[in-house]
Write a protein that holds these residues in place. Structure first.
Motif, PDB file in Angstrom:
ATOM      1  N   GLU A  78      39.390  90.021  41.652  1.00 29.81           N
ATOM      2  CA  GLU A  78      38.716  89.018  40.827  1.00 29.81           C
ATOM      3  C   GLU A  78      37.403  89.530  40.241  1.00 29.81           C
ATOM      4  O   GLU A  78      37.068  89.226  39.097  1.00 29.81           O
ATOM      5  N   ASP A  79      36.631  90.318  41.005  1.00 26.38           N
ATOM      6  CA  ASP A  79      35.344  90.813  40.499  1.00 26.38           C
ATOM      7  C   ASP A  79      35.536  91.743  39.298  1.00 26.38           C
ATOM      8  O   ASP A  79      34.765  91.696  38.341  1.00 26.38           O
ATOM      9  N   ILE A  80      36.577  92.550  39.321  1.00 27.70           N
ATOM     10  CA  ILE A  80      36.863  93.429  38.181  1.00 27.70           C
ATOM     11  C   ILE A  80      37.323  92.596  36.990  1.00 27.70           C
ATOM     12  O   ILE A  80      36.917  92.846  35.854  1.00 27.70           O
ATOM     13  N   GLN A  81      38.144  91.585  37.252  1.00 26.55           N
ATOM     14  CA  GLN A  81      38.609  90.698  36.179  1.00 26.55           C
ATOM     15  C   GLN A  81      37.427  90.025  35.490  1.00 26.55           C
ATOM     16  O   GLN A  81      37.376  89.931  34.260  1.00 26.55           O
ATOM     17  N   THR A  82      36.456  89.572  36.266  1.00 29.92           N
ATOM     18  CA  THR A  82      35.268  88.935  35.702  1.00 29.92           C
ATOM     19  C   THR A  82      34.511  89.907  34.805  1.00 29.92           C
ATOM     20  O   THR A  82      34.098  89.549  33.693  1.00 29.92           O
ATOM     21  N   THR A  83      34.360  91.134  35.255  1.00 30.02           N
ATOM     22  CA  THR A  83      33.671  92.159  34.457  1.00 30.02           C
ATOM     23  C   THR A  83      34.434  92.422  33.156  1.00 30.02           C
ATOM     24  O   THR A  83      33.823  92.554  32.090  1.00 30.02           O
ATOM     25  N   LEU A  84      35.748  92.472  33.230  1.00 31.88           N
ATOM     26  CA  LEU A  84      36.558  92.714  32.031  1.00 31.88           C
ATOM     27  C   LEU A  84      36.491  91.542  31.060  1.00 31.88           C
ATOM     28  O   LEU A  84      36.471  91.736  29.844  1.00 31.88           O
ATOM     29  N   ASN A  85      36.452  90.325  31.587  1.00 32.90           N
ATOM     30  CA  ASN A  85      36.295  89.151  30.724  1.00 32.90           C
ATOM     31  C   ASN A  85      34.983  89.224  29.961  1.00 32.90           C
ATOM     32  O   ASN A  85      34.916  88.917  28.767  1.00 32.90           O
ATOM     33  N   GLN A  86      33.925  89.639  30.637  1.00 36.58           N
ATOM     34  CA  GLN A  86      32.616  89.781  29.990  1.00 36.58           C
ATOM     35  C   GLN A  86      32.654  90.881  28.929  1.00 36.58           C
ATOM     36  O   GLN A  86      32.082  90.731  27.847  1.00 36.58           O
ATOM     37  N   ALA A  87      33.334  91.987  29.237  1.00 39.02           N
ATOM     38  CA  ALA A  87      33.456  93.082  28.262  1.00 39.02           C
ATOM     39  C   ALA A  87      34.206  92.610  27.019  1.00 39.02           C
ATOM     40  O   ALA A  87      33.835  92.945  25.893  1.00 39.02           O
TER      41      ALA A  87
END
Length: 108
Positions: A54-63
């Protein structure tokens, strides 16, 4: 961001593993009946592909959001430049069409 060996979930292809990625593309290996697929990065994470972490997904959503904002700014600049160019061309055409005044000739 290096996502190599991370697990992902695609809504159609199922679970896969990231083989490689760069700022524009991500390559994922799915089950043998699907195989290797290449997607636009990070855009694919806004719709069909999700990270298992989930933490990586959040970072990718922001990107993805950042990329969208940058593209919107670029489109605004291009639109403004096109409007300025159209106005300049219209002004030049108007100047070129201005008739020159002829002096009236008196008949005797």
């Amino acid at each position: 961001m290096n996502l190599t060996d991370e697990q992902v979930m695609h809504e159609v292809f199922g679970v896969g593993q990231v083989l490689e990625n760069d700022n524009e593309r991500i390559t994922v290996m799915f089950a043998q009946n699907v195989g290797r697929k290449v997607f636009v990065f990070p855009d694919i994470f806004s719709s069909h592909l999700k990270m298992r972490k989930e933490d990586i997904q959040t970072t990718l959503n922001q990107a993805y959001e950042t990329k969208q904002k940058e593209q919107a700014k670029q489109l605004e600049v291009q639109k403004r430049e096109a409007e300025e160019e159209a106005a300049r061309v219209a002004e030049e055409q108007a100047k070129a069409k201005k008739p020159t005044r002829k002096k009236a000739v008196k008949k005797a």
